[in-house]
Structure formats: structure tokens, C-alpha cells
Design a protein around this motif. Structure first.
Motif, PDB file in Angstrom:
ATOM      1  N   GLU A 136       0.630  -0.700  -6.584  1.00 33.07           N
ATOM      2  CA  GLU A 136       0.087   0.388  -5.768  1.00 33.07           C
ATOM      3  C   GLU A 136       0.519   1.766  -6.240  1.00 33.07           C
ATOM      4  O   GLU A 136       0.099   2.776  -5.658  1.00 33.07           O
ATOM      5  CB  GLU A 136       0.500   0.183  -4.306  1.00 33.07           C
ATOM      6  CG  GLU A 136       1.955   0.511  -3.981  1.00 33.07           C
ATOM      7  CD  GLU A 136       2.947  -0.585  -4.335  1.00 33.07           C
ATOM      8  OE1 GLU A 136       4.096  -0.512  -3.848  1.00 33.07           O
ATOM      9  OE2 GLU A 136       2.591  -1.502  -5.109  1.00 33.07           O
ATOM     10  N   ALA A 194       0.845  -1.196   0.000  1.00 31.26           N
ATOM     11  CA  ALA A 194       0.000   0.000   0.000  1.00 31.26           C
ATOM     12  C   ALA A 194       0.874   1.237   0.000  1.00 31.26           C
ATOM     13  O   ALA A 194       2.043   1.199   0.390  1.00 31.26           O
ATOM     14  CB  ALA A 194      -0.937   0.006   1.200  1.00 31.26           C
ATOM     15  N   THR A 240      -4.899   6.489  -0.255  1.00 29.77           N
ATOM     16  CA  THR A 240      -4.192   5.254   0.074  1.00 29.77           C
ATOM     17  C   THR A 240      -4.526   4.242  -0.998  1.00 29.77           C
ATOM     18  O   THR A 240      -5.695   3.842  -1.131  1.00 29.77           O
ATOM     19  CB  THR A 240      -4.576   4.716   1.459  1.00 29.77           C
ATOM     20  OG1 THR A 240      -4.186   5.661   2.460  1.00 29.77           O
ATOM     21  CG2 THR A 240      -3.877   3.384   1.723  1.00 29.77           C
ATOM     22  N   ARG A 241      -3.528   3.899  -1.774  1.00 29.93           N
ATOM     23  CA  ARG A 241      -3.715   2.948  -2.878  1.00 29.93           C
ATOM     24  C   ARG A 241      -3.084   1.620  -2.483  1.00 29.93           C
ATOM     25  O   ARG A 241      -1.934   1.574  -2.036  1.00 29.93           O
ATOM     26  CB  ARG A 241      -3.066   3.484  -4.154  1.00 29.93           C
ATOM     27  CG  ARG A 241      -3.139   2.512  -5.337  1.00 29.93           C
ATOM     28  CD  ARG A 241      -4.499   2.461  -5.983  1.00 29.93           C
ATOM     29  NE  ARG A 241      -4.587   1.342  -6.933  1.00 29.93           N
ATOM     30  CZ  ARG A 241      -5.561   1.198  -7.821  1.00 29.93           C
ATOM     31  NH1 ARG A 241      -6.526   2.098  -7.882  1.00 29.93           N
ATOM     32  NH2 ARG A 241      -5.577   0.161  -8.631  1.00 29.93           N
ATOM     33  N   ARG A 242      -3.849   0.553  -2.663  1.00 29.35           N
ATOM     34  CA  ARG A 242      -3.367  -0.789  -2.362  1.00 29.35           C
ATOM     35  C   ARG A 242      -3.118  -1.571  -3.644  1.00 29.35           C
ATOM     36  O   ARG A 242      -3.814  -1.386  -4.646  1.00 29.35           O
ATOM     37  CB  ARG A 242      -4.397  -1.532  -1.508  1.00 29.35           C
ATOM     38  CG  ARG A 242      -4.526  -0.993  -0.089  1.00 29.35           C
ATOM     39  CD  ARG A 242      -5.662  -1.644   0.656  1.00 29.35           C
ATOM     40  NE  ARG A 242      -6.965  -1.262   0.104  1.00 29.35           N
ATOM     41  CZ  ARG A 242      -7.594  -0.136   0.401  1.00 29.35           C
ATOM     42  NH1 ARG A 242      -7.057   0.728   1.249  1.00 29.35           N
ATOM     43  NH2 ARG A 242      -8.766   0.144  -0.134  1.00 29.35           N
ATOM     44  N   GLN A 273      -8.548   1.480  -3.418  1.00 30.11           N
ATOM     45  CA  GLN A 273      -8.041   2.780  -2.981  1.00 30.11           C
ATOM     46  C   GLN A 273      -9.052   3.481  -2.083  1.00 30.11           C
ATOM     47  O   GLN A 273     -10.264   3.382  -2.281  1.00 30.11           O
ATOM     48  CB  GLN A 273      -7.683   3.666  -4.175  1.00 30.11           C
ATOM     49  CG  GLN A 273      -8.837   4.001  -5.110  1.00 30.11           C
ATOM     50  CD  GLN A 273      -8.383   4.763  -6.351  1.00 30.11           C
ATOM     51  OE1 GLN A 273      -7.302   4.553  -6.890  1.00 30.11           O
ATOM     52  NE2 GLN A 273      -9.223   5.682  -6.812  1.00 30.11           N
ATOM     53  N   THR A 296       0.403   5.641   0.660  1.00 31.61           N
ATOM     54  CA  THR A 296      -0.430   6.802   0.981  1.00 31.61           C
ATOM     55  C   THR A 296       0.277   8.064   0.504  1.00 31.61           C
ATOM     56  O   THR A 296       1.476   8.242   0.751  1.00 31.61           O
ATOM     57  CB  THR A 296      -0.707   6.878   2.488  1.00 31.61           C
ATOM     58  OG1 THR A 296      -1.426   5.702   2.893  1.00 31.61           O
ATOM     59  CG2 THR A 296      -1.544   8.105   2.830  1.00 31.61           C
TER      60      THR A 296
END
Length: 316
Positions: A262, A15, A94-96, A49, A17
Motif C-alpha cells: 500500500e 490500506a 487511499t491506497r490499498r 486506490q 490514506t
């Protein structure tokens, strides 16, 4: 035939951020313009996200609206504008890492209200006899039988035969016939070919567009967009792929069949889009940059810039 390997969600997803700033500047409209309308795509939260809007700086009246395919938009209307107008939207994202689910023995529901749309043609991705013939040739040569095997055969074909190369003219529009003929282009062209062949074979496939971030953490400017795709089979549900990144990074070819990293943020999904409120010009080929109309006619010269800044864990 053994099943093709997927990059599946077995391990903990990575992840990232970051703060993301989207800025648009509308130029002075032609003399006697009564009204300028400006639309910006708005990043949305989904399974991959979490998006929080921190700030919107915009003059006058603006409105958040819901568009097609779950897309979010910001609309601004300017009455008799006399000067350039700048709009800034600041996000925390926040991208996972998005990985495919484990293949199931039973049927995985599609769970998409636009399911029929992902089997239909786009203006620049027709599903005619020629496209169907080429798609069938690809899966026949690979001896691919199931939808998952066929999608993998299409992915391998696109990655192996299309070069990431932004020279000449015609690239970047996502024109499947251009991609078939020129065999080079950017991410839009790669995924036009992948999506078109999948749909021609009866495999639902959908297009998403957003922005890439460099793998290195830090701060900087994002020069342009990036797009990617997903396909659906009853055995797997929706599977993420990124054919253009695989072509640029051959050592990650296996990874990008079943994963999106991510280092990106998604803004909109789909092509041939009608905005909300509806623009008076034709549907947009895709929607990632700001779009404006002056008295109902497309307004050229809208400028844009994008910046990111990673947020450290102790700053959250």
C-alpha cells in the motif's frame, strides 16, 4: 510440477490514506516563444486506490484530458509566457494493498480493452529472436510449463540476476538490452526485463508507474518515481509483481510475486505514450514527470517536487 505460490487476497488488505502534492515549475521559455504546452500525469482511481483531487493551482486555461490506457492528464497552454509558471495538484489518496486473486479452475477474462498492447513490443523492449531465445532458456531451465509457472520462472530469474544499482550510465530507461548486459539498474530496468520476457513467451504483461512512500507514516518529500508490473494468465487473471522491491528486500521475494504493498500511488500505465492533446515530439518512454514543449519542441529544465502527508483515521 506443483503450481508456484502466489501472494493472494485471502486476508484483509492493508490500506493507507495520505495527501499527495505534485508540483511542476516551467522555466522561462526561449525568446520569441509563442506558446508553451505543459502536460502533467494525473493520479486515477482504480481497484487498488481511491483518488480525490483537492486542489489545482494553475494560471490561465487548463484542461483535464483522457489519454491512452485509461491514463488521466492535465494540459496547460501558455501564450507568449514571460515568467516561470508553477502548477500544483493536491490529492487525497487511499491506497490499498493489491493482491492477486485466488487461482481459478475456469478461465478468468482479461477485462482490458488494451489486451493486444500488452503482448506487443515497446521501443526499448523489442520482441526479437534473441529476446525470445533468452526467455525460452529461462523457462526451460526451470522446467516451467504453464503461463503461471513461466511467469514465476522469469520473476525468479530477474530477481536473482539483476542488482538494484543506479551507478554508471544507461540505467533508468527501461532498455531490455541494457538490463540483459549490465545486470543492474533501477525499477524501470527490472520490469523491462520481466515484461519483455513475459511478452516474448506469449504472456500479456503491463507496466505501471507512480511514486513510492516510505513504510513509516508521517510527512516528507518523495525524491523520485517507482514502477511495477502485472502479468495475466487465464488461471489467475492479472497478477501484480514488483521485481525491484524483491531484489532490494530478499526476505519479501515471495510477497512481491502476487502483491503490491500500500506504500505507493499509481499515476500512469504503459510506455511509448502519446499525450492528449498530442505532443509534437516523439512518444514518451514513460510519463511520470511533467513534460513541456515550446512551439512544439521539448522544453528542458522543467522542475518538479512531490510531497506526502499521512492522514490519521480520526482525521478522515
Amino acid at each position: 510440477m506443483t503450481l508456484p505460490q502466489l501472494t493472494t487476497a485471502q486476508s484483509t488488505a492493508r490500506a493507507r490514506t495520505f495527501i499527495f502534492e505534485y508540483q511542476a515549475t516551467v522555466p522561462i521559455a526561449p525568446a520569441k516563444t509563442r506558446q508553451v504546452d505543459l502536460w502533467l500525469p494525473v493520479a486515477h482511481s482504480d481497484a487498488a486506490q481511491d483518488v480525490q483531487i483537492l486542489q489545482i493551482d494553475a494560471p490561465g486555461k487548463h484542461k483535464a484530458t483522457a489519454g491512452q490506457h485509461g491514463n488521466q492528464l492535465l494540459h496547460l497552454r501558455l501564450r507568449q509566457p514571460k515568467a516561470p509558471t508553477t502548477v500544483l495538484v493536491r490529492y487525497q489518496v487511499t491506497r490499498r494493498e493489491h493482491r492477486a486473486p485466488q487461482p481459478a479452475k475456469g478461465r478468468i477474462p482479461m477485462q482490458d480493452p488494451d489486451s493486444a498492447r500488452w503482448l506487443a513490443p515497446d521501443r526499448l523492449v523489442p520482441l526479437d529472436d534473441q529476446i525470445r531465445r533468452w526467455a525460452r532458456e529461462v523457462v526451460s531451465e526451470a522446467r516451467a510449463e504453464t503461463p503461471l509457472e513461466q511467469a514465476r520462472a522469469v520473476y525468479n530469474h530477474v530477481v536473482a540476476t539483476v542488482k538494484y544499482d543506479k551507478t554508471g550510465q544507461g540505467w533508468g530507461r527501461g532498455d531490455i538490452y541494457y538490463a540483459c548486459d549490465a545486470r543492474h539498474g533501477n525499477c524501470t530496468d527490472f520490469h523491462a526485463l520481466f515484461i519483455g520476457y513475459c511478452r516474448a513467451l506469449g504472456i500479456p504483461a503491463r507496466f505501471s508507474i507512480g511514486f513510492p512512500l516510505p513504510p513509516e507514516r508521517g510527512t516528507g518529500e518523495v525524491k523520485g518515481y517507482h514502477c511495477w508490473a502485472e502479468f495475466y494468465t487465464p488461471q489467475t487473471g492479472w497478477v501484480p509483481i514488483d521485481a525491484s522491491e524483491a531484489a532490494k528486500n530478499p526476505d519479501r521475494r515471495e510477497y512481491y510475486f502476487g502483491a503490491h504493498d500500500e506504500n505507493r500511488v499509481e499515476f500512469t500505465r504503459g510506455r511509448d505514450l502519446t499525450l492528449e492533446p498530442a505532443q509534437q515530439a516523439l512518444p514518451l518512454n514513460y510519463f511520470i514527470y511533467p513534460y513541456a514543449e515550446a512551439d512544439g519542441k521539448p522544453l528542458e529544465g522543467v522542475q518538479h517536487s512531490f510531497r506526502y502527508q499521512d492522514v490519521l483515521a480520526d482525521e478522515l
